[in-house]
Motif scaffolding. Structure first.
Motif, short mmCIF file in Angstrom:
data_model
loop_
_atom_site.label_atom_id
_atom_site.label_comp_id
_atom_site.label_asym_id
_atom_site.label_seq_id
_atom_site.Cartn_x
_atom_site.Cartn_y
_atom_site.Cartn_z
N CYS A 30 -21.91 3.65 2.12
CA CYS A 30 -21.59 5.00 1.50
C CYS A 30 -21.43 5.02 0.02
O CYS A 30 -20.51 3.91 -0.44
CB CYS A 30 -20.09 5.68 2.13
SG CYS A 30 -19.68 7.15 1.67
N CYS A 33 -17.42 6.14 -0.63
CA CYS A 33 -16.09 5.41 -0.25
C CYS A 33 -16.21 3.88 0.02
O CYS A 33 -15.59 3.36 0.39
CB CYS A 33 -15.59 6.21 0.98
SG CYS A 33 -16.32 5.93 2.48
N ASN A 35 -17.93 2.47 2.37
CA ASN A 35 -17.89 2.21 3.98
C ASN A 35 -19.10 1.76 4.20
O ASN A 35 -20.24 2.35 3.58
CB ASN A 35 -17.42 3.55 4.75
CG ASN A 35 -17.40 3.06 6.26
OD1 ASN A 35 -17.06 2.07 6.53
ND2 ASN A 35 -17.56 4.20 7.08
N CYS A 44 -21.55 9.65 6.76
CA CYS A 44 -20.42 8.44 6.63
C CYS A 44 -19.43 8.97 7.33
O CYS A 44 -18.98 9.88 7.55
CB CYS A 44 -19.69 8.29 5.37
SG CYS A 44 -18.40 7.13 5.10
N ASN A 46 -16.51 7.72 7.80
CA ASN A 46 -15.34 7.62 7.16
C ASN A 46 -14.98 9.04 6.26
O ASN A 46 -14.24 9.76 6.84
CB ASN A 46 -15.12 6.35 6.22
CG ASN A 46 -13.85 6.27 5.67
OD1 ASN A 46 -12.74 6.35 6.39
ND2 ASN A 46 -13.63 6.23 4.46
N CYS A 47 -15.81 9.25 5.35
CA CYS A 47 -15.49 10.28 4.46
C CYS A 47 -16.38 11.43 4.79
O CYS A 47 -16.10 12.38 4.30
CB CYS A 47 -15.64 10.01 2.97
SG CYS A 47 -17.27 9.60 2.43
ZN LIG Z 1 -17.87 7.53 3.03
#
Ligand SMILES: [Zn+2]
Lengths: 131, 374
Positions: A30, A33, A35, A44, A46-47
């Motif tokens: 990503c 972030c 990741n 992503c 995560n974000c």
């Molecule tokens: Zn991310």
């Protein structure tokens, strides 16, 4: 062997399989972030942003776990029994399913492994052997 | 919400091979029996919640069932959540009753993978099929192997679960498999996917099961015989597919149990009998740890020495569980907990006051916990 269960290459996964064809493994990272993950996604996890790049993996990792097939669920694997499917964690973090090549006796938790490209009907797959 | 709702009736079909029976037909039979057990007419039912069958996916399955039941409930839907769905639906029924939306709910499930289509259990797992990654069992085998790596568990620890469940199933006249096994027989049973032996794996079964839920107040007004009180429930869903899970040997079962115990105001020490989802032997071992019956890695020693057999400290899967009674995912465990608390189980645990049930689905993706009392 005519119906080997090859991956269904999509626009999303093509860079992954193309990289293996060229001799290395890639994963997504990503841009927002940092990741890193596999398999390919459009956002992503995560974000949730859709801003990522493909990054080249070192090809080094470790065995998290494994199973041994003593019977085949598909004809293509009948001649390969027993074979090992291993859960691999790349040094860069992403995890994936693959095959462990070599003596089963060598398998242990966290065993260091390294990428080996093997072809099925010309299609490059990423497998692993003890490092 | 502790104790505000009850299980007023339970019913099920025969378990095993039921060729020619549709899942709707088996659901209707189970619902009819559950209504007879509760001694209420079907017109009392204003909610029907059903788990989708795994063997044959159908659109609008809930509607097909209510048509066959000849009722037009206020609430009706089918839930696709794997083996956790039955307790999830029970929870939703309780919350809907508490919110004043419904009065009496039927929660049911039926499937026929044994005489019908069981392809889902041997399916290719996406693109990973290129590496020979097939079957439901293999996902559990991967977790089982990691458990061996992390905790140095022995095969006999898994065998103790199989031996106990098969022993309890052998005593149950309704069980699909009524054949006890010894530890030696367990150890000699063939590989399915190493490290899973055949006797680590649940049965594949046709069958249906249903329960009736209503408020404790309504059960008193209707004169329901031996209602079983719902003391607590909880949920936890582990989102990651197995290869992506940062931790393989613990799941959100921990959260589900914590929530259920908090609602019930109880803890593991208060449980008299446990019906833990045993699709594979690794599942109840990890459930015991995540629920706090023992420390991580200690479930093996915990289940040894007869602890989980009738007469032991924590009798487990007293009608045989998925390993011996029926492989159908989950509802039979709640029904056996009800029999134990009514005092009518074949393998009755003397003086059982509090029973615990776990349901889970996918490859330990979904989890729900139920605590019942009398
Ligand atoms: Zn991310």
């Amino acid at each position: 062997m005519a119906d080997y269960p090859l991956p269904q290459v999509t626009e999303l996964t093509k860079p992954y399989w193309d990289a293996l064809d060229q001799g290395h493994m890639v994963f997504q990272r990503c841009n927002a972030c940092a990741n890193a993950w596999l398999p390919a996604r459009q956002e992503c996890p995560n974000c949730l942003k859709a801003d990522m790049r493909w990054e080249k993996a070192s090809g080094r990792g470790k065995v998290v776990s494994w199973v041994v097939y003593h019977s085949a669920y598909h004809d293509a694997f009948k001649d390969r029994l027993p074979y090992v499917v291993a859960l691999i964690e790349l040094d860069e973090g992403p995890r994936l399913m693959s095959n462990f090549l070599g003596a089963r006796e060598a398998l242990r938790g966290d065993l260091p492994v390294t990428l080996v490209i093997e072809r099925e009907q010309g299609f490059a797959l990423g497998k692993f052997k003890a490092a | 919400m502790r104790g505000k709702a009850v299980i007023a009736g339970v019913g099920h079909t025969a378990f095993g091979k039921l060729p020619g029976r549709s899942t709707v037909s088996m659901n209707v039979e189970a619902c009819r029996k559950a209504l007879e057990d509760a001694n209420i007419p079907k017109d009392r039912v204003d909610a029907v919640f059903v788990k989708t069958p795994s063997s044959a996916r159908e659109l609008m399955y809930g509607q097909k069932l209510t048509e066959a039941l000849g009722i037009q409930p206020k609430m009706n839907f089918a839930l696709d959540q794997g083996g956790a769905a039955n307790i999830s639906l029970i929870s939703i029924a309780i919350m809907a009753i508490d919110a004043g939306q419904i009065d009496v709910a039927l929660v049911c499930y039926a499937d026929n993978p044994r005489s019908g289509d069981r392809a889902i259990y041997s399916r290719p797992r996406g693109d990973d099929a290129a590496y020979g990654w097939f079957s439901t069992a293999a996902g559990y085998a991967m977790i089982h192997q990691r458990y061996l790596i992390e905790h140095g568990a022995r095969p006999e620890h898994f065998g103790a679960v199989a031996v106990a469940c098969r022993k309890h199933g052998a005593a149950n006249p309704n069980a699909q498999v009524r054949k006890a096994i010894t530890m030696d027989q367990y150890m000699a049973s063939p590989w399915v996917v190493d490290p899973l032996r055949r006797d680590d794996c649940c049965l594949v079964s046709d069958g249906g099961a249903a329960i009736v839920i209503m408020s404790a107040k309504r059960a008193r007004e209707l004169g329901v015989d031996k209602p079983v009180s719902i003391l607590g429930f909880g949920h936890g869903n582990t989102g990651w597919e197995v290869p992506l899970r940062p931790e393989l040997t613990s799941t959100l079962a921990k959260t589900a149990a914590k929530t259920a115990f908090a609602m019930a105001g109880l803890g593991p020490k208060d449980i008299d009998v446990a019906e833990l989802y045993d699709c594979f032997t690794i599942t109840p071992l990890m459930t015991l740890e995540d629920y706090g019956f023992c420390k991580p890695g200690q479930a093996g020693p915990f289940v040894s020495d007869g602890c989980i057999e009738i007469g032991g400290d924590l009798p487990l899967n007293t009608s045989g569980g998925l390993l011996s009674e029926t492989g159908m995912p989950g509802m039979q465990l709640t029904i056996e907990a009800v029999r134990q608390l009514r005092g009518v189980a074949v393998t009755q645990v003397k003086g059982a006051k509090v029973a615990l049930v776990s349901n889970q689905g996918g490859t330990m993706h979904t989890h729900a916990t139920l605590i019942l009392g009398n």
